[in-house]
Design a protein around this motif. Structure first.
Motif, PDB file in Angstrom:
ATOM      1  N   ILE A 132     -34.733 -56.570 -46.857  1.00 56.24           N
ATOM      2  CA  ILE A 132     -35.170 -56.821 -45.746  1.00 56.24           C
ATOM      3  C   ILE A 132     -36.994 -56.910 -46.613  1.00 56.24           C
ATOM      4  O   ILE A 132     -37.396 -56.319 -47.158  1.00 56.24           O
ATOM      5  CB  ILE A 132     -35.171 -54.866 -45.164  1.00 56.24           C
ATOM      6  N   GLY A 133     -37.219 -57.424 -45.095  1.00 54.38           N
ATOM      7  CA  GLY A 133     -39.028 -58.289 -45.257  1.00 54.38           C
ATOM      8  C   GLY A 133     -39.738 -57.027 -45.026  1.00 54.38           C
ATOM      9  O   GLY A 133     -39.752 -55.783 -44.132  1.00 54.38           O
ATOM     10  N   PHE A 134     -40.752 -56.800 -46.050  1.00 54.32           N
ATOM     11  CA  PHE A 134     -41.610 -56.274 -46.425  1.00 54.32           C
ATOM     12  C   PHE A 134     -42.374 -55.538 -44.731  1.00 54.32           C
ATOM     13  O   PHE A 134     -42.550 -54.505 -44.114  1.00 54.32           O
ATOM     14  CB  PHE A 134     -42.875 -55.363 -47.584  1.00 54.32           C
ATOM     15  N   HIS A 135     -43.216 -57.209 -44.278  1.00 50.68           N
ATOM     16  CA  HIS A 135     -43.599 -56.893 -43.332  1.00 50.68           C
ATOM     17  C   HIS A 135     -42.482 -56.543 -41.384  1.00 50.68           C
ATOM     18  O   HIS A 135     -42.908 -55.889 -40.855  1.00 50.68           O
ATOM     19  CB  HIS A 135     -43.851 -58.201 -43.211  1.00 50.68           C
ATOM     20  N   SER A 136     -41.635 -57.092 -41.795  1.00 51.98           N
ATOM     21  CA  SER A 136     -40.295 -56.563 -40.487  1.00 51.98           C
ATOM     22  C   SER A 136     -40.410 -54.887 -40.710  1.00 51.98           C
ATOM     23  O   SER A 136     -39.989 -54.970 -39.895  1.00 51.98           O
ATOM     24  CB  SER A 136     -39.655 -57.329 -41.085  1.00 51.98           C
ATOM     25  N   LEU A 137     -40.228 -55.095 -41.881  1.00 50.06           N
ATOM     26  CA  LEU A 137     -39.681 -53.025 -42.152  1.00 50.06           C
ATOM     27  C   LEU A 137     -41.697 -52.161 -41.553  1.00 50.06           C
ATOM     28  O   LEU A 137     -41.379 -51.535 -40.631  1.00 50.06           O
ATOM     29  CB  LEU A 137     -40.149 -52.595 -42.938  1.00 50.06           C
ATOM     30  N   LEU A 138     -42.521 -52.578 -41.663  1.00 49.05           N
ATOM     31  CA  LEU A 138     -43.595 -51.999 -41.030  1.00 49.05           C
ATOM     32  C   LEU A 138     -43.693 -52.510 -40.137  1.00 49.05           C
ATOM     33  O   LEU A 138     -44.089 -51.246 -39.746  1.00 49.05           O
ATOM     34  CB  LEU A 138     -45.108 -52.328 -42.002  1.00 49.05           C
ATOM     35  N   ARG A 139     -43.654 -53.131 -39.564  1.00 47.99           N
ATOM     36  CA  ARG A 139     -43.650 -53.757 -38.050  1.00 47.99           C
ATOM     37  C   ARG A 139     -42.689 -52.573 -37.203  1.00 47.99           C
ATOM     38  O   ARG A 139     -43.678 -52.069 -36.413  1.00 47.99           O
ATOM     39  CB  ARG A 139     -43.461 -55.010 -37.779  1.00 47.99           C
ATOM     40  N   HIS A 140     -41.570 -52.937 -37.658  1.00 47.98           N
ATOM     41  CA  HIS A 140     -40.221 -51.960 -36.542  1.00 47.98           C
ATOM     42  C   HIS A 140     -41.341 -50.510 -36.994  1.00 47.98           C
ATOM     43  O   HIS A 140     -40.843 -49.951 -35.330  1.00 47.98           O
ATOM     44  CB  HIS A 140     -38.367 -52.901 -37.577  1.00 47.98           C
ATOM     45  N   VAL A 141     -41.236 -50.266 -37.658  1.00 51.55           N
ATOM     46  CA  VAL A 141     -41.804 -48.880 -38.293  1.00 51.55           C
ATOM     47  C   VAL A 141     -42.918 -47.939 -37.406  1.00 51.55           C
ATOM     48  O   VAL A 141     -42.551 -47.352 -36.781  1.00 51.55           O
ATOM     49  CB  VAL A 141     -41.571 -48.594 -39.354  1.00 51.55           C
ATOM     50  N   SER A 142     -43.880 -49.239 -37.972  1.00 52.21           N
ATOM     51  CA  SER A 142     -44.488 -48.237 -36.829  1.00 52.21           C
ATOM     52  C   SER A 142     -45.149 -48.565 -35.558  1.00 52.21           C
ATOM     53  O   SER A 142     -44.739 -47.928 -34.745  1.00 52.21           O
ATOM     54  CB  SER A 142     -46.118 -49.711 -37.219  1.00 52.21           C
ATOM     55  N   SER A 143     -43.999 -49.331 -35.001  1.00 53.53           N
ATOM     56  CA  SER A 143     -43.959 -49.660 -33.911  1.00 53.53           C
ATOM     57  C   SER A 143     -42.960 -48.416 -32.458  1.00 53.53           C
ATOM     58  O   SER A 143     -43.692 -48.379 -31.800  1.00 53.53           O
ATOM     59  CB  SER A 143     -42.889 -50.750 -33.015  1.00 53.53           C
ATOM     60  N   ARG A 144     -41.963 -47.174 -33.334  1.00 51.76           N
ATOM     61  CA  ARG A 144     -41.571 -46.795 -33.643  1.00 51.76           C
ATOM     62  C   ARG A 144     -42.204 -45.732 -33.455  1.00 51.76           C
ATOM     63  O   ARG A 144     -42.214 -44.760 -32.544  1.00 51.76           O
ATOM     64  CB  ARG A 144     -40.237 -46.294 -34.396  1.00 51.76           C
ATOM     65  N   VAL A 145     -42.942 -45.248 -34.257  1.00 55.01           N
ATOM     66  CA  VAL A 145     -43.848 -44.466 -34.687  1.00 55.01           C
ATOM     67  C   VAL A 145     -45.322 -44.079 -33.688  1.00 55.01           C
ATOM     68  O   VAL A 145     -45.150 -43.052 -33.266  1.00 55.01           O
ATOM     69  CB  VAL A 145     -44.451 -44.566 -35.856  1.00 55.01           C
ATOM     70  N   LEU A 146     -45.451 -44.998 -33.545  1.00 53.76           N
ATOM     71  CA  LEU A 146     -46.873 -44.800 -32.515  1.00 53.76           C
ATOM     72  C   LEU A 146     -46.359 -45.049 -30.741  1.00 53.76           C
ATOM     73  O   LEU A 146     -47.736 -44.718 -29.860  1.00 53.76           O
ATOM     74  CB  LEU A 146     -47.667 -46.259 -32.737  1.00 53.76           C
ATOM     75  N   GLY A 147     -45.056 -45.908 -30.868  1.00 49.96           N
ATOM     76  CA  GLY A 147     -44.705 -45.846 -28.821  1.00 49.96           C
ATOM     77  C   GLY A 147     -45.324 -47.014 -28.382  1.00 49.96           C
ATOM     78  O   GLY A 147     -45.170 -47.289 -27.744  1.00 49.96           O
ATOM     79  N   ILE A 148     -45.434 -47.821 -29.071  1.00 45.48           N
ATOM     80  CA  ILE A 148     -46.007 -49.486 -29.127  1.00 45.48           C
ATOM     81  C   ILE A 148     -45.258 -50.877 -29.381  1.00 45.48           C
ATOM     82  O   ILE A 148     -44.468 -50.376 -30.719  1.00 45.48           O
ATOM     83  CB  ILE A 148     -47.238 -49.939 -29.788  1.00 45.48           C
ATOM     84  N   ASP A 149     -45.516 -51.785 -28.708  1.00 47.82           N
ATOM     85  CA  ASP A 149     -44.689 -52.896 -29.579  1.00 47.82           C
ATOM     86  C   ASP A 149     -45.600 -53.377 -30.649  1.00 47.82           C
ATOM     87  O   ASP A 149     -47.182 -53.890 -30.411  1.00 47.82           O
ATOM     88  CB  ASP A 149     -44.790 -53.899 -28.796  1.00 47.82           C
ATOM     89  N   CYS A 150     -45.586 -53.660 -31.635  1.00 46.66           N
ATOM     90  CA  CYS A 150     -46.493 -54.238 -33.097  1.00 46.66           C
ATOM     91  C   CYS A 150     -45.955 -55.679 -33.212  1.00 46.66           C
ATOM     92  O   CYS A 150     -46.701 -56.396 -34.117  1.00 46.66           O
ATOM     93  CB  CYS A 150     -46.534 -53.168 -33.933  1.00 46.66           C
ATOM     94  N   GLY A 151     -45.191 -56.024 -32.427  1.00 44.42           N
ATOM     95  CA  GLY A 151     -44.780 -57.327 -32.960  1.00 44.42           C
ATOM     96  C   GLY A 151     -44.104 -57.553 -33.797  1.00 44.42           C
ATOM     97  O   GLY A 151     -43.365 -57.051 -35.080  1.00 44.42           O
ATOM     98  N   PRO A 152     -43.737 -58.747 -34.067  1.00 50.51           N
ATOM     99  CA  PRO A 152     -42.389 -59.698 -34.894  1.00 50.51           C
ATOM    100  C   PRO A 152     -43.769 -60.264 -36.262  1.00 50.51           C
ATOM    101  O   PRO A 152     -45.036 -60.123 -36.111  1.00 50.51           O
ATOM    102  CB  PRO A 152     -41.829 -60.490 -34.819  1.00 50.51           C
ATOM    103  N   PRO A 153     -42.934 -60.066 -37.362  1.00 50.02           N
ATOM    104  CA  PRO A 153     -43.775 -60.734 -38.264  1.00 50.02           C
ATOM    105  C   PRO A 153     -44.288 -62.049 -37.979  1.00 50.02           C
ATOM    106  O   PRO A 153     -43.403 -62.783 -36.985  1.00 50.02           O
ATOM    107  CB  PRO A 153     -42.914 -60.753 -39.571  1.00 50.02           C
ATOM    108  N   ARG A 154     -45.395 -62.846 -38.575  1.00 51.00           N
ATOM    109  CA  ARG A 154     -45.894 -64.112 -38.018  1.00 51.00           C
ATOM    110  C   ARG A 154     -44.520 -64.743 -38.922  1.00 51.00           C
ATOM    111  O   ARG A 154     -44.280 -64.817 -40.453  1.00 51.00           O
ATOM    112  CB  ARG A 154     -47.262 -63.947 -38.783  1.00 51.00           C
TER     113      ARG A 154
END
Lengths: 296, 296, 296, 296
Positions: free
Chosen positions: D249-271
């Motif tokens: 698991i990539g760290f950026h991918s993980l942070l983005r995915h979990v943030s999206s779910r926690v915050l209920g918004i789309d934080c997008g994919p890693p660059r």
């Protein structure tokens, strides 16, 4: 039941002027530390010049350590060697001599795969029939015992009790503790932080020079007094000023020289290829030690 | 005058079924290689499980090597040990036994500074009174002997003749050659390229399995036939297919197994913690060796 | 069909006194090398301060290189960047500008897994639609492109033609050649040994300072004259005396200073944080270069 | 006066579905953390994909961070770049935008000597005219900022206030603290142990996912309650189960995915070249996060 926690100085192996093991000086080193309130010892390990000792010396050391420590401190005897047979024989002897536990570096020099390391520990643990500590010392052995590898060892070796963690990977301490292992930090500079994430104590050469600076950390920690523990850790850390890297001071030479002065006996030179302190190094060490009140 | 150049197989130390040194098998290994036209041997070195041997074994091996090689091939005997005293004693014995030269890894396990390494080689060289080869094996010893450090050794150790360079720093070969050192590459895969920048030959475990593949490189090189030398190097390189890293094959296990089949004798298992080939590994090795024509 | 073999100097990117790209000086650098008989160029790569250039500079450089080289030398344009999008855009531009090929370091700064590296090269290769060279530069990128990873790239990227191998793992050159890749050694010190195991030539900053010293290796090698090739390699190696590590000389500063003197133009200082040669460094470089006959 | 201590989440840089910076989502990330009681932010740093952002994005991010944080939390803006000029320009902009401090990785890609690193920080600090934090991130930059090098920077750069220490050398934290530097540990797993030897707080991507687990460590620590602090650290550590290394698991991918779910918004994919979570990785993360109560 033997308790594996607290301060376990990694003691030097004193030599006489001819470079032979000095049993009397060794007893003095142990007594000094026991009087100061340490919990046990790591015998003939990294600070004790371990793999530079021959087998007969190792056996003699084990016998004396067991005798001096009996009922007063816990003795963990190092039995690591390049071959499994030699390590197992030393382990069997340590048990017969009455040591409380054995410790063992992974097989060194040649790079070994995980199966070889696990099998090495299995044979050594079985030969000892005593609690076994792995000795994670990657700077000397080239293998960093990871939580994954420790788990394989734990599954295969019923004697495994814990490890000394002398590795820069601080992160793994919590993982080892979570596995039920007694994890001693191998860094006296990090005793408090290591205990705050689950280490059971400290094994290092430094506490043998001024044991009460480290028992003070232990005692403050036990009472939950964070502020006192931090002050004690900072007080202990003052000793590291002895070790000026720019001067190229060897760790064994330093421990031997300071021990000789603190104890008022001759602990001898390091075993070659180790070199004794130069005059300049000695001046730095003496000046610093005097300022710290270690000796006059 | 002894010539230190060409193909020097780093031979295994054959064991019997009980894991004890097997003198007869050792003679067979040497004879096979001498018949094949090698120039000399690197005895009880990395491929020979060096530091896993006890001192009595080392002495016995030195005596046999000197006797078998006399007037037929050059014997370079490994005497490296963790203490200077032990290495020096082995060096003195090798000279007495009649070996042509000694070789020695830098002191291992504990990290040593340059002064300690130089002094170690000085004492060992003096004890030998023979041409001395340093053994640059950083994967096992944690120190890469640099041109700068070799220069300090060269200044302090009149016996220094050269080194075996088993380090990834290919660049240093030319520097060693420029210093007048006989530099053997420790990588059989790189014999031709190493010689093209000044190496004097090759010391490695591989040539012992099929010596003529490497003497062919030497011979083509001598005549300046670049095309033939490249073809010979590529032909030799076919052997590396035996060593499939994905299968986790140990190098000593591989050398012992293939030697046993090639020579039709039992060279024994590796010394523990080394593990013998698994059934799956053995199948891969046998199939590959048969395809290469090493044995039927 | 474009031939990717021989001497490909990795040219500097000349700057003016204000630190801006200097197109005229760049043309002079290319002309000097073409006149000397080089086969092609590695443009705006490691020696050309690659990732310190902004995109507009990269595009301008590509256009000039393509124009100057057309029909006279092969231009391989560096397009590596931290993001795939930026690298792909530079690759598309290089193709449009008329370069013969592109080269690209793996994505740097963040550690990437194999799938990310392969996908990066796939997108860049597709954007270029030109022969693509990977740039194996682990000292800067923290990833050593292994034969296994190159195989995955080869399978996924039809444009892949080869690589520049600026890695200490000399052993891998033969493996890359066996895979059908055009493997340039990135070490001018090792051109002959690298070619002896299958490298197709040399890409490095050094040949740009004295190209004929390296074309001489190439020419001797082509005729199979091993002795002449070795002499030429040793002659070329004399240049490395310019680079005294004890003086802390920066590679870009050195290349710029010597190029300025050799060509009689101002190639400018390195781009900060690179520092120009100190007075002491300059004295060492000038004295050495004069002794070598590089300039008066 | 701005206080640099406590919990400073290293926030992600949210993207929209097309991979462009998403200002609204970024505000949401900041608000969520401020509401949870964090002390400040590390903006567009390692977790924020720092060097993958272009300069215009960096400037936009700085402006929003300054505006949202004003009077509510401390904003430390990352301005590191491969060239000194680019880093200095971003630093000047961050000051103009109203950020409280800047942080900066050492110059990366090319290896730099100490003089170059010091000069880089001097120019950046001067351009900012704000408190400056070094960003010790050796896994990305290949340089470990040692106490000795930090001392040289401290002497040359009046703006230097401290550093984020994302290095395995735990030992150096006490040394940095003794120099009067505000040292944030870069490892959320080690907040308590780091503070026990003098760290001023924690900067990492993890706290942004569940800030109260880390503010609880801070609060227990402040009151000197060692037991509560240890329990809070262990509770926080539960989050690391999200990051299964075997799954790659990539760290950026993980942070983005979990943030999206926690915050209920789309934080997008890693660059890219970062890859989004695979279906299998996503299953592991969601199952673990639900068990931890991070989201339903």
């Amino acid at each position: 039941m033997t308790v594996f926690s607290g301060i376990f100085p990694a003691v030097i192996t004193p030599m006489d002027a001819q470079g032979a093991f000095n049993p009397e000086a060794f007893r003095t080193v142990l007594e000094f530390n026991i009087q100061a309130g340490v919990d046990g010892f790591w015998i003939a390990g990294g600070s004790g010049e371990s793999v530079l000792l021959d087998d007969e010396e190792n056996r003699q050391i084990a016998a004396i350590a067991a005798e001096v420590c009996r009922g007063r401190a816990v003795s963990i005897m190092h039995v690591g060697a390049a071959t499994t047979a030699r390590a197992a024989a030393l382990a069997a002897h340590a048990a017969k001599a009455g040591c409380d536990a054995v410790c063992c570096v992974p097989p060194f020099f040649y790079r070994r795969n995980d199966a070889e390391i696990v099998e090495h520990y299995r044979v050594v643990g079985q030969a000892a029939g005593l609690p076994l500590f792995a000795y994670n010392l990657p700077s000397c052995t080239n293998v960093d015992l990871s939580p994954g590898l420790m788990q394989r060892i734990q599954e295969a070796v019923p004697q495994l009790k814990g490890l000394k963690h002398s590795s820069p990977v601080f992160n793994n301490i919590a993982a080892f503790a979570a596995m039920g292992l007694s994890c001693f930090t191998g860094s006296a500079a990090l005793m408090l932080p290591a205990m705050s994430v689950g280490a059971c104590g400290c094994v290092d050469g430094w506490p043998a020079l001024a044991p009460q600076r480290w028992t003070a950390i232990r005692d403050a920690y036990k009472t939950g007094d964070l502020d006192a523990a931090q002050k004690a850790q900072a007080h202990a850390a003052e000793l590291f000023a002895l070790y000026d890297k720019n001067l190229g001071i060897g760790f064994h030479s330093l421990l031997r020289h300071v021990s000789s002065r603190v104890l008022g006996i001759d602990c001898g030179p390091p075993r070659p290829p180790g070199l004794p302190l130069s005059a300049e190094q000695q001046r730095h060490v003496d000046t610093t030690a005097q300022a710290l009140g270690l000796y006059a």
